[in-house]
Design a protein around this motif. Structure first.
Motif, PDB file in Angstrom:
ATOM      1  N   ASN A 110       0.816  -1.218   0.000  1.00 44.17           N
ATOM      2  CA  ASN A 110       0.000   0.000   0.000  1.00 44.17           C
ATOM      3  C   ASN A 110       0.846   1.263   0.000  1.00 44.17           C
ATOM      4  N   LYS A 111       2.095   1.169   0.439  1.00 51.10           N
ATOM      5  CA  LYS A 111       2.978   2.332   0.544  1.00 51.10           C
ATOM      6  C   LYS A 111       3.954   2.434  -0.623  1.00 51.10           C
ATOM      7  N   ILE A 112       4.568   1.283  -1.001  1.00 51.48           N
ATOM      8  CA  ILE A 112       5.658   1.329  -1.988  1.00 51.48           C
ATOM      9  C   ILE A 112       5.438   0.414  -3.189  1.00 51.48           C
ATOM     10  N   GLY A 113       4.222  -0.102  -3.322  1.00 47.91           N
ATOM     11  CA  GLY A 113       3.902  -0.940  -4.478  1.00 47.91           C
ATOM     12  C   GLY A 113       4.721  -2.218  -4.523  1.00 47.91           C
ATOM     13  N   THR A 114       5.085  -2.607  -5.735  1.00 51.86           N
ATOM     14  CA  THR A 114       5.768  -3.892  -5.904  1.00 51.86           C
ATOM     15  C   THR A 114       7.190  -3.899  -5.341  1.00 51.86           C
ATOM     16  N   SER A 115       7.730  -2.755  -4.964  1.00 53.18           N
ATOM     17  CA  SER A 115       9.047  -2.741  -4.313  1.00 53.18           C
ATOM     18  C   SER A 115       9.011  -3.504  -2.991  1.00 53.18           C
ATOM     19  N   ALA A 116       7.816  -3.762  -2.477  1.00 56.62           N
ATOM     20  CA  ALA A 116       7.668  -4.524  -1.237  1.00 56.62           C
ATOM     21  C   ALA A 116       8.259  -5.933  -1.345  1.00 56.62           C
ATOM     22  N   VAL A 117       8.393  -6.457  -2.566  1.00 55.83           N
ATOM     23  CA  VAL A 117       8.930  -7.817  -2.713  1.00 55.83           C
ATOM     24  C   VAL A 117      10.403  -7.897  -2.322  1.00 55.83           C
ATOM     25  N   GLN A 118      11.074  -6.757  -2.181  1.00 56.75           N
ATOM     26  CA  GLN A 118      12.499  -6.778  -1.848  1.00 56.75           C
ATOM     27  C   GLN A 118      12.767  -6.902  -0.357  1.00 56.75           C
ATOM     28  N   SER A 119      11.736  -6.872   0.468  1.00 56.98           N
ATOM     29  CA  SER A 119      11.914  -7.011   1.908  1.00 56.98           C
ATOM     30  C   SER A 119      11.702  -8.458   2.333  1.00 56.98           C
ATOM     31  N   ARG A 120      12.504  -8.890   3.280  1.00 60.80           N
ATOM     32  CA  ARG A 120      12.342 -10.227   3.845  1.00 60.80           C
ATOM     33  C   ARG A 120      11.999 -10.134   5.330  1.00 60.80           C
ATOM     34  N   ALA A 121      11.151  -9.174   5.700  1.00 62.23           N
ATOM     35  CA  ALA A 121      10.752  -9.028   7.098  1.00 62.23           C
ATOM     36  C   ALA A 121      10.241 -10.362   7.618  1.00 62.23           C
ATOM     37  N   THR A 122      10.570 -10.665   8.862  1.00 61.10           N
ATOM     38  CA  THR A 122      10.193 -11.952   9.427  1.00 61.10           C
ATOM     39  C   THR A 122       9.923 -11.822  10.917  1.00 61.10           C
ATOM     40  N   GLY A 123       9.249 -12.804  11.457  1.00 61.81           N
ATOM     41  CA  GLY A 123       8.987 -12.848  12.893  1.00 61.81           C
ATOM     42  C   GLY A 123       9.053 -14.276  13.381  1.00 61.81           C
ATOM     43  N   GLY A 124       9.331 -14.425  14.655  1.00 58.53           N
ATOM     44  CA  GLY A 124       9.399 -15.757  15.238  1.00 58.53           C
ATOM     45  C   GLY A 124       9.397 -15.705  16.756  1.00 58.53           C
ATOM     46  N   VAL A 125       9.537 -16.885  17.337  1.00 57.99           N
ATOM     47  CA  VAL A 125       9.552 -17.038  18.784  1.00 57.99           C
ATOM     48  C   VAL A 125      10.738 -17.907  19.159  1.00 57.99           C
ATOM     49  N   ALA A 126      11.426 -17.531  20.241  1.00 53.26           N
ATOM     50  CA  ALA A 126      12.504 -18.350  20.798  1.00 53.26           C
ATOM     51  C   ALA A 126      12.591 -18.086  22.299  1.00 53.26           C
ATOM     52  N   MET A 127      12.713 -19.125  23.067  1.00 47.24           N
ATOM     53  CA  MET A 127      12.877 -19.036  24.530  1.00 47.24           C
ATOM     54  C   MET A 127      11.810 -18.154  25.177  1.00 47.24           C
ATOM     55  N   GLY A 128      10.599 -18.216  24.690  1.00 48.20           N
ATOM     56  CA  GLY A 128       9.514 -17.427  25.255  1.00 48.20           C
ATOM     57  C   GLY A 128       9.547 -15.960  24.881  1.00 48.20           C
ATOM     58  N   THR A 129      10.322 -15.596  23.873  1.00 47.16           N
ATOM     59  CA  THR A 129      10.485 -14.208  23.438  1.00 47.16           C
ATOM     60  C   THR A 129      10.065 -14.073  21.985  1.00 47.16           C
ATOM     61  N   TYR A 130       9.363 -12.993  21.670  1.00 52.34           N
ATOM     62  CA  TYR A 130       9.037 -12.686  20.282  1.00 52.34           C
ATOM     63  C   TYR A 130      10.208 -11.955  19.646  1.00 52.34           C
ATOM     64  N   LEU A 131      10.498 -12.275  18.378  1.00 48.46           N
ATOM     65  CA  LEU A 131      11.543 -11.599  17.614  1.00 48.46           C
ATOM     66  C   LEU A 131      10.965 -11.163  16.268  1.00 48.46           C
ATOM     67  N   PHE A 132      11.255  -9.918  15.871  1.00 55.05           N
ATOM     68  CA  PHE A 132      10.789  -9.414  14.591  1.00 55.05           C
ATOM     69  C   PHE A 132      11.932  -8.701  13.892  1.00 55.05           C
ATOM     70  N   ALA A 133      12.195  -9.082  12.643  1.00 53.83           N
ATOM     71  CA  ALA A 133      13.225  -8.445  11.822  1.00 53.83           C
ATOM     72  C   ALA A 133      12.535  -7.514  10.838  1.00 53.83           C
ATOM     73  N   LEU A 134      12.836  -6.220  10.970  1.00 56.05           N
ATOM     74  CA  LEU A 134      12.223  -5.193  10.140  1.00 56.05           C
ATOM     75  C   LEU A 134      13.261  -4.579   9.222  1.00 56.05           C
ATOM     76  N   PRO A 135      12.830  -4.050   8.087  1.00 52.32           N
ATOM     77  CA  PRO A 135      13.770  -3.357   7.204  1.00 52.32           C
ATOM     78  C   PRO A 135      14.423  -2.162   7.910  1.00 52.32           C
ATOM     79  N   GLY A 136      15.481  -1.653   7.300  1.00 53.58           N
ATOM     80  CA  GLY A 136      16.272  -0.598   7.910  1.00 53.58           C
ATOM     81  C   GLY A 136      15.839   0.818   7.612  1.00 53.58           C
ATOM     82  N   SER A 137      14.660   1.042   7.076  1.00 57.34           N
ATOM     83  CA  SER A 137      14.213   2.408   6.809  1.00 57.34           C
ATOM     84  C   SER A 137      13.226   2.852   7.886  1.00 57.34           C
ATOM     85  N   PRO A 138      13.271   4.128   8.267  1.00 53.46           N
ATOM     86  CA  PRO A 138      12.303   4.626   9.250  1.00 53.46           C
ATOM     87  C   PRO A 138      10.855   4.410   8.802  1.00 53.46           C
ATOM     88  N   GLY A 139      10.588   4.591   7.514  1.00 49.61           N
ATOM     89  CA  GLY A 139       9.230   4.392   7.014  1.00 49.61           C
ATOM     90  C   GLY A 139       8.746   2.968   7.203  1.00 49.61           C
TER      91      GLY A 139
END
Length: 176
Positions: A110-139
């Protein structure tokens, strides 16, 4: 039905970059401003270079810390040779939250169109903790926080949220 009270979550923020310092970490600053503005607690903050083993070690260390409930990383989710944050996360995950990347892609479309395919943002759980990997841009950090993480890290969010199942994330490790 009674209204739920807000429950603050303890969140660590890790910026992954070969070039950023605390003086110019705009993405990390964005996440800290957002999480504190929502009433959560900044439990830890750091910056590491794009080094898979070092990132995974920090994630494991923070997951083992009882004072941290959620880890947000920013940076290193792209497609270049130095982008190893996703691999470091997956080295640590016990379970991956597959839909996180999908929903992040939908938000990004909705923000950057098909350029969104270049991100590999991910989330998971380990040792009872949530982890989220976000892209490096403030937006991208704003979008992930505002559209996904803020509601999911709010105990009052219905029909369900990440906070209400936190006590059960490591139930497989407890004695029966």
């Amino acid at each position: 039905m009674s209204e739920r009270d807000f429950l603050p979550v303890r969140i660590a923020v890790l910026t992954v970059s070969d070039t950023r310092s605390s003086a110019d970490d705009r993405s990390g600053d964005t996440l800290v401003e957002r999480l504190e503005g929502a009433g959560h607690v900044l439990a830890a903050r750091g910056i590491l270079p794009d080094d898979r083993a070092a990132i995974a070690a920090r994630l494991r260390s923070w997951c083992a810390d009882d004072g941290i409930d959620v880890i947000l990383t920013t940076g290193g989710t792209g497609l270049t040779g130095r982008d190893v944050t996703v691999e470091a996360h997956r080295d640590v995950y016990e379970k991956e939250i597959d839909a996180f990347g999908t929903v992040f892609t939908l938000v990004s479309m909705n923000k950057i169109g098909t350029s969104a395919v270049q991100s590999r943002a991910t989330g998971g759980v380990a040792m009872g903790t949530y982890l989220f990997a976000l892209p490096g841009s403030p937006g991208a950090c704003r979008d992930a926080w505002d559209e996904i993480l803020a509601p999911q890290l709010d105990y009052r969010h219905r029909p369900c949220n990440f906070v209400e199942i936190m006590p059960r994330l490591d139930e497989h490790l407890r004695r029966k």
